[in-house]
Design a protein around this motif. Structure first.
Motif, PDB file in Angstrom:
ATOM      1  N   ALA A 107     -13.400   6.364   2.071  1.00 21.87           N
ATOM      2  CA  ALA A 107     -12.336   7.301   2.432  1.00 21.87           C
ATOM      3  C   ALA A 107     -11.269   7.279   1.347  1.00 21.87           C
ATOM      4  N   LYS A 108     -10.799   8.460   0.955  1.00 28.34           N
ATOM      5  CA  LYS A 108      -9.891   8.567  -0.184  1.00 28.34           C
ATOM      6  C   LYS A 108      -8.504   9.023   0.236  1.00 28.34           C
ATOM      7  N   CYS A 109      -7.561   8.661  -0.625  1.00 27.42           N
ATOM      8  CA  CYS A 109      -6.173   9.094  -0.489  1.00 27.42           C
ATOM      9  C   CYS A 109      -5.999  10.416  -1.238  1.00 27.42           C
ATOM     10  N   LYS A 110      -4.883  11.069  -1.021  1.00 25.73           N
ATOM     11  CA  LYS A 110      -4.615  12.308  -1.742  1.00 25.73           C
ATOM     12  C   LYS A 110      -4.412  12.075  -3.231  1.00 25.73           C
ATOM     13  N   CYS A 111      -4.162  10.833  -3.618  1.00 25.32           N
ATOM     14  CA  CYS A 111      -4.040  10.531  -5.043  1.00 25.32           C
ATOM     15  C   CYS A 111      -5.397  10.516  -5.732  1.00 25.32           C
ATOM     16  N   GLY A 112      -6.490  10.531  -4.948  1.00 25.35           N
ATOM     17  CA  GLY A 112      -7.830  10.570  -5.508  1.00 25.35           C
ATOM     18  C   GLY A 112      -8.539   9.236  -5.532  1.00 25.35           C
ATOM     19  N   HIS A 113      -7.874   8.154  -5.160  1.00 22.10           N
ATOM     20  CA  HIS A 113      -8.485   6.826  -5.181  1.00 22.10           C
ATOM     21  C   HIS A 113      -8.857   6.391  -3.763  1.00 22.10           C
ATOM     22  N   PRO A 114      -9.939   5.620  -3.609  1.00 21.03           N
ATOM     23  CA  PRO A 114     -10.386   5.206  -2.274  1.00 21.03           C
ATOM     24  C   PRO A 114      -9.440   4.191  -1.647  1.00 21.03           C
ATOM     25  N   HIS A 115      -9.672   3.942  -0.363  1.00 22.95           N
ATOM     26  CA  HIS A 115      -8.766   3.059   0.380  1.00 22.95           C
ATOM     27  C   HIS A 115      -8.835   1.622  -0.117  1.00 22.95           C
ATOM     28  N   ASP A 116      -9.997   1.179  -0.605  1.00 18.84           N
ATOM     29  CA  ASP A 116     -10.097  -0.206  -1.057  1.00 18.84           C
ATOM     30  C   ASP A 116      -9.436  -0.435  -2.411  1.00 18.84           C
ATOM     31  N   ARG A 117      -8.901   0.629  -3.035  1.00 21.73           N
ATOM     32  CA  ARG A 117      -8.108   0.483  -4.254  1.00 21.73           C
ATOM     33  C   ARG A 117      -6.618   0.550  -3.949  1.00 21.73           C
ATOM     34  N   HIS A 118      -6.272   0.477  -2.678  1.00 22.71           N
ATOM     35  CA  HIS A 118      -4.876   0.414  -2.248  1.00 22.71           C
ATOM     36  C   HIS A 118      -4.584  -0.984  -1.695  1.00 22.71           C
ATOM     37  N   GLU A 119      -3.350  -1.410  -1.845  1.00 28.10           N
ATOM     38  CA  GLU A 119      -2.940  -2.716  -1.355  1.00 28.10           C
ATOM     39  C   GLU A 119      -2.947  -2.708   0.177  1.00 28.10           C
ATOM     40  N   PRO A 120      -3.657  -3.631   0.841  1.00 24.20           N
ATOM     41  CA  PRO A 120      -3.849  -3.540   2.293  1.00 24.20           C
ATOM     42  C   PRO A 120      -2.559  -3.623   3.107  1.00 24.20           C
ATOM     43  N   LYS A 121      -1.587  -4.370   2.632  1.00 24.11           N
ATOM     44  CA  LYS A 121      -0.399  -4.605   3.448  1.00 24.11           C
ATOM     45  C   LYS A 121       0.582  -3.446   3.390  1.00 24.11           C
ATOM     46  N   HIS A 122       0.915  -3.000   2.184  1.00 24.67           N
ATOM     47  CA  HIS A 122       1.909  -1.936   2.019  1.00 24.67           C
ATOM     48  C   HIS A 122       1.284  -0.600   1.635  1.00 24.67           C
ATOM     49  N   LYS A 123      -0.026  -0.570   1.469  1.00 24.94           N
ATOM     50  CA  LYS A 123      -0.781   0.665   1.198  1.00 24.94           C
ATOM     51  C   LYS A 123      -0.430   1.293  -0.152  1.00 24.94           C
ATOM     52  N   ARG A 124       0.073   0.510  -1.090  1.00 25.16           N
ATOM     53  CA  ARG A 124       0.345   1.037  -2.426  1.00 25.16           C
ATOM     54  C   ARG A 124      -0.936   1.058  -3.247  1.00 25.16           C
ATOM     55  N   CYS A 125      -1.070   2.094  -4.086  1.00 28.79           N
ATOM     56  CA  CYS A 125      -2.277   2.243  -4.892  1.00 28.79           C
ATOM     57  C   CYS A 125      -2.229   1.302  -6.090  1.00 28.79           C
ATOM     58  N   LYS A 126      -3.382   0.722  -6.416  1.00 28.31           N
ATOM     59  CA  LYS A 126      -3.486  -0.180  -7.560  1.00 28.31           C
ATOM     60  C   LYS A 126      -3.817   0.547  -8.854  1.00 28.31           C
ATOM     61  N   GLU A 127      -4.172   1.819  -8.758  1.00 33.14           N
ATOM     62  CA  GLU A 127      -4.613   2.564  -9.933  1.00 33.14           C
ATOM     63  C   GLU A 127      -3.572   3.546 -10.451  1.00 33.14           C
ATOM     64  N   CYS A 128      -2.634   3.962  -9.596  1.00 34.00           N
ATOM     65  CA  CYS A 128      -1.640   4.948 -10.017  1.00 34.00           C
ATOM     66  C   CYS A 128      -0.311   4.629  -9.342  1.00 34.00           C
ATOM     67  N   SER A 129       0.627   5.538  -9.451  1.00 35.38           N
ATOM     68  CA  SER A 129       1.972   5.329  -8.910  1.00 35.38           C
ATOM     69  C   SER A 129       2.093   5.723  -7.443  1.00 35.38           C
ATOM     70  N   CYS A 130       0.976   5.961  -6.770  1.00 34.99           N
ATOM     71  CA  CYS A 130       1.001   6.332  -5.353  1.00 34.99           C
ATOM     72  C   CYS A 130       1.591   5.181  -4.540  1.00 34.99           C
ATOM     73  N   SER A 131       2.616   5.472  -3.738  1.00 36.69           N
ATOM     74  CA  SER A 131       3.324   4.422  -3.003  1.00 36.69           C
ATOM     75  C   SER A 131       2.827   4.241  -1.576  1.00 36.69           C
ATOM     76  N   ASN A 132       1.991   5.151  -1.083  1.00 39.00           N
ATOM     77  CA  ASN A 132       1.500   5.033   0.289  1.00 39.00           C
ATOM     78  C   ASN A 132       0.196   5.808   0.422  1.00 39.00           C
ATOM     79  N   PHE A 133      -0.699   5.293   1.226  1.00 33.99           N
ATOM     80  CA  PHE A 133      -1.995   5.942   1.429  1.00 33.99           C
ATOM     81  C   PHE A 133      -1.817   7.130   2.372  1.00 33.99           C
ATOM     82  N   ILE A 134      -2.128   8.318   1.866  1.00 38.36           N
ATOM     83  CA  ILE A 134      -2.107   9.545   2.667  1.00 38.36           C
ATOM     84  C   ILE A 134      -3.508  10.137   2.603  1.00 38.36           C
TER      85      ILE A 134
END
Length: 349
Positions: free
Chosen positions: A193-220
């Motif tokens: 499952a992907k965020c609107k930033c284009g990266h999947p959920h497992d590339r986001h930080e689990p606790k605060h949902k920040r993306c590890k690949e770009c400046s996305c601050s929350n998983f949408i």
């Protein structure tokens, strides 16, 4: 000799006043003529002949036209339509709901119902079992076991910062992307499952949902739930006992099984067969009767074929003689009439 032109004999070019017209004709950007009164004429025609409407079935319809009111079906039989469009409907349905069936059996056995739904809704979008995927990428079995006191189950995987299990769809069918599974060579286990930033959920930080690949601050989420058509962030993961669900008038026990309100469909996903279901669309389809030729018809057809071959100069010959005739004709360079096909050859006149 050519007569030389003198300066006095040259024709004078007409002046600007002579070339210009006294009428100012408007021109568009491409220098084409634009009638100035076209809009006025259209308005005059509308004013003289206005479009009249009449009310029909609660709708305003132009005179001379009829309107047909579209109403939803009183009983939409989507199951029968799906069966008519898919020859392997039952096996696919069983494979799609197998994880929910296993989760329902676990919930009934342990009296622990884990579901994924919107808060305040009276239906579950998805039933979660021990193999349910968390936002951190680990399964429910890799998190702390539920004790009935705390709903925030921390992940036990090494170096994982997840502090609460949050279910996330793990198959494209769960978000309505059914066409992906039909692609040749598609592996559903690699889908994320992907965020609107284009990266999947497992590339986001689990606790605060920040993306590890770009400046996305929350998983949408860029997907919607196939059950309620709402986004992932509008859902929550619930851990409930049977008594708690009964107080909220939510299904428990055998009614927690998928399609408990549709016994025929429930039988399909449990057994993988739809032989017990009627097929009104398939049974109502006209069947073309098989054509069987009688012996008399076959005999007359063979006689007619033989007479036609004799009329055009064909005679029956075995295959070896055809090869000999071909070689002889090739050596003698004698003309051959007609094609040499199968066990027939052309005869010379």
């Amino acid at each position: 000799m050519n007569k030389r032109s003198t300066p006095g004999s040259q024709q004078q070019r007409p002046s600007a006043s002579y070339r210009s017209s006294s009428v100012d004709v408007p021109r568009s950007a491409n220098r084409s003529l634009v009638p100035t009164n076209s809009r006025n004429n259209a308005l005059e025609r509308v004013a003289k002949n206005p479009i009249r409407f009449h009310e029909e079935n609660g709708m305003m319809v132009p005179d001379g036209y009829t309107a047909r009111q579209i109403r939803p079906a009183a009983r939409a039989d989507v199951v029968t339509m799906a069966r008519a469009m898919n020859h392997d409907f039952a096996p696919k349905a069983k494979a799609m709901f197998q994880s929910e069936i296993d989760a329902a059996h676990e919930a009934i056995e342990k009296d622990l119902y884990i579901s994924y739904r919107q808060p305040g809704k009276d239906f579950d979008c998805y039933r979660i079992g021990s193999n349910g995927k968390c936002f951190c990428g680990h399964t429910l079995s890799e998190h702390v076991k539920f004790t009935g006191k705390v709903n925030r189950l921390k992940c036990q995987a090494a170096s994982c910062t997840c502090d609460a299990f949050a279910y996330v769809p793990s198959r494209p069918d769960e978000v309505g992307e059914f066409w992906l599974t039909k692609r040749p060579g598609f592996d559903a286990s690699t889908w994320r499952a992907k965020c609107k930033c284009g990266h999947p959920h497992d590339r986001h930080e689990p606790k605060h949902k920040r993306c590890k690949e770009c400046s996305c601050s929350n998983f949408i989420s860029n997907f919607s739930c196939a059950a309620c058509n709402n986004h992932w962030e509008q859902h929550e993961t619930f851990f409930e006992r049977g008594s708690e669900r009964e107080q909220q008038k939510l299904p428990t026990g055998e009614f927690y099984m998928p399609f408990s309100e549709l016994p025929d469909m429930q039988q399909v996903i449990l057994t993988g067969s739809d032989a017990h279901m009627p097929s009104p669309y398939l049974d109502a389809a006209p069947r073309r009767p098989s054509i069987q030729q009688s012996g008399d018809i076959r005999g007359r057809a063979a006689a007619l074929q033989t007479s036609n071959r004799a009329a055009i100069g064909y005679e029956q010959q075995p295959n070896p003689s055809i090869r000999n005739d071909r070689s002889t004709n090739a050596n003698n360079r004698s003309p051959v009439r007609g094609p040499l096909r199968g066990s027939h050859r052309a005869t010379e006149e």
